[in-house]
Design a protein around this motif. Sequence first.
Motif, mmCIF file in Angstrom:
data_model
loop_
_atom_site.group_PDB
_atom_site.id
_atom_site.type_symbol
_atom_site.label_atom_id
_atom_site.label_comp_id
_atom_site.label_asym_id
_atom_site.label_seq_id
_atom_site.Cartn_x
_atom_site.Cartn_y
_atom_site.Cartn_z
ATOM 1 N N VAL A 19 0.848 -1.183 0.000
ATOM 2 C CA VAL A 19 0.000 0.000 0.000
ATOM 3 C C VAL A 19 0.885 1.235 0.000
ATOM 4 O O VAL A 19 2.062 1.178 0.368
ATOM 5 C CB VAL A 19 -0.932 0.020 1.228
ATOM 6 C CG1 VAL A 19 -1.966 -1.080 1.150
ATOM 7 C CG2 VAL A 19 -0.134 -0.083 2.521
ATOM 8 N N TYR A 151 -13.680 1.564 -1.224
ATOM 9 C CA TYR A 151 -12.635 0.912 -0.444
ATOM 10 C C TYR A 151 -11.564 1.927 -0.069
ATOM 11 O O TYR A 151 -11.266 2.850 -0.835
ATOM 12 C CB TYR A 151 -12.021 -0.239 -1.246
ATOM 13 C CG TYR A 151 -13.022 -1.273 -1.691
ATOM 14 C CD1 TYR A 151 -13.364 -2.343 -0.875
ATOM 15 C CD2 TYR A 151 -13.644 -1.163 -2.934
ATOM 16 C CE1 TYR A 151 -14.288 -3.300 -1.285
ATOM 17 C CE2 TYR A 151 -14.576 -2.112 -3.351
ATOM 18 C CZ TYR A 151 -14.894 -3.168 -2.526
ATOM 19 O OH TYR A 151 -15.815 -4.100 -2.933
ATOM 20 N N ALA A 153 -7.792 2.703 2.575
ATOM 21 C CA ALA A 153 -6.725 2.290 3.487
ATOM 22 C C ALA A 153 -6.193 3.546 4.156
ATOM 23 O O ALA A 153 -6.196 4.639 3.572
ATOM 24 C CB ALA A 153 -5.614 1.560 2.743
ATOM 25 N N LEU A 183 -0.203 0.570 9.877
ATOM 26 C CA LEU A 183 -1.324 0.527 8.945
ATOM 27 C C LEU A 183 -2.602 0.308 9.746
ATOM 28 O O LEU A 183 -2.870 -0.798 10.232
ATOM 29 C CB LEU A 183 -1.123 -0.603 7.930
ATOM 30 C CG LEU A 183 -2.219 -0.787 6.878
ATOM 31 C CD1 LEU A 183 -2.370 0.472 6.030
ATOM 32 C CD2 LEU A 183 -1.892 -1.990 5.994
ATOM 33 N N LYS A 185 -5.836 0.765 8.714
ATOM 34 C CA LYS A 185 -6.903 0.124 7.943
ATOM 35 C C LYS A 185 -6.377 -0.215 6.563
ATOM 36 O O LYS A 185 -5.721 0.600 5.916
ATOM 37 C CB LYS A 185 -8.109 1.064 7.821
ATOM 38 C CG LYS A 185 -9.259 0.495 6.999
ATOM 39 C CD LYS A 185 -10.360 1.518 6.819
ATOM 40 C CE LYS A 185 -11.483 0.968 5.942
ATOM 41 N NZ LYS A 185 -12.541 1.975 5.686
ATOM 42 N N ASN A 186 -6.697 -1.438 6.092
ATOM 43 C CA ASN A 186 -6.317 -1.849 4.758
ATOM 44 C C ASN A 186 -7.572 -2.001 3.900
ATOM 45 O O ASN A 186 -8.699 -1.972 4.403
ATOM 46 C CB ASN A 186 -5.527 -3.163 4.805
ATOM 47 C CG ASN A 186 -4.816 -3.446 3.500
ATOM 48 O OD1 ASN A 186 -4.677 -2.570 2.652
ATOM 49 N ND2 ASN A 186 -4.365 -4.672 3.320
ATOM 50 N N PHE A 187 -7.385 -2.187 2.597
ATOM 51 C CA PHE A 187 -8.526 -2.339 1.700
ATOM 52 C C PHE A 187 -9.336 -3.584 2.020
ATOM 53 O O PHE A 187 -10.547 -3.607 1.859
ATOM 54 C CB PHE A 187 -8.037 -2.396 0.247
ATOM 55 C CG PHE A 187 -7.463 -1.107 -0.250
ATOM 56 C CD1 PHE A 187 -8.281 -0.045 -0.573
ATOM 57 C CD2 PHE A 187 -6.098 -0.956 -0.394
ATOM 58 C CE1 PHE A 187 -7.757 1.149 -1.040
ATOM 59 C CE2 PHE A 187 -5.557 0.224 -0.858
ATOM 60 C CZ PHE A 187 -6.392 1.284 -1.180
#
Length: 334
Positions: A19, A151, A153, A183, A185-187
């Motif tokens: 990301v 979506y 991130a 990180l 939040k991720n997708f």
Amino acid sequence: MLIGFAKSGWAQPLGGQRVFSFLNLPTHARVAALGGQVATAIRPDAAYFLNNPALADSLRQNELTISLMPYLAAAKYYTLHYGLPVKTKGMWAVGMQYLSYGQMPLTDPLGNTLGTFSANDYALGLTHARTEGNFSLGATVKMVGSAIETYSAFGILADLGGVWRHPSGNLTFGLTARNFGYLIKNFGPTDANLPFDLQAGVTLKPRYAPFRLTITAHHLQRFDISYNDPNLNVRFDLNGNPIPQTLSPVEKAARHLSAGVEFLISPNVHLMAGYNHQKRQEGRLTTGGGLAGISLGASVQVRAFQLTYARFAAAPTAGTSQLSLRVDLERIMQ
């Protein structure tokens, strides 16, 4: 303190899911012209602190830099850098990176058009740098996000950097750790790698020579950063399996290096050229390389304004340009 986080970027490999890769794009046209990687400089521009936060110590208050890069297809990449008018020891600055991919068609699984959607990446950071003797130290804390349709991130990242300047000569060494953090939040439900990059660099100007030389070593946290595409292998073993390409230790070490030279035509006019060996070798995988890994640029200073232009190619058919404008608002307001 951030080293122990489960999703930290200290030792993540270059491959796999990642990301915030846009953070690796050049933050200024001069950076792009000098090979795309700069960890130090003798006379840094306002935007250099996004590469090494320690370089913000030479930033002027109320100095503003805006950069624009037409990226691939309809995507556009912007950066903004500003020296805050804060009267404390050291220097404070803010920086922004924004990559817009434009509007794209939204379709259902059958290909029916449902409308359009947008995608973008962004980073907003606060930098502080301080000088003690011949050493400068700096740190940046930044909020980084990415959004594709519904979506998204999000993460909190940081950069740390240090610079040593020769007390009398035109020689500077720099070290910086970029893009480590958490990180949030991720997708999707899986973890992803952050674009951590440990860099070291040197900039020098030989006495009486009309040029400056900058050499940068990037991604020092991992020795082998070569990319091996199995679809491009042309050799097979007796069982029909592709044989991975092997590289010598010297070639693996060279993939970490980029170099740039700045010709000092006059105090206000500079010409630049750069070479990035990793991008050069990756660009040669399919069509022989072309101008991949090679960059050129020019900079012109007129009173309180400086205009810098760079042209570079990361692949044989993917050349682009970057334009940066620096304005000394303090000088204009006097």
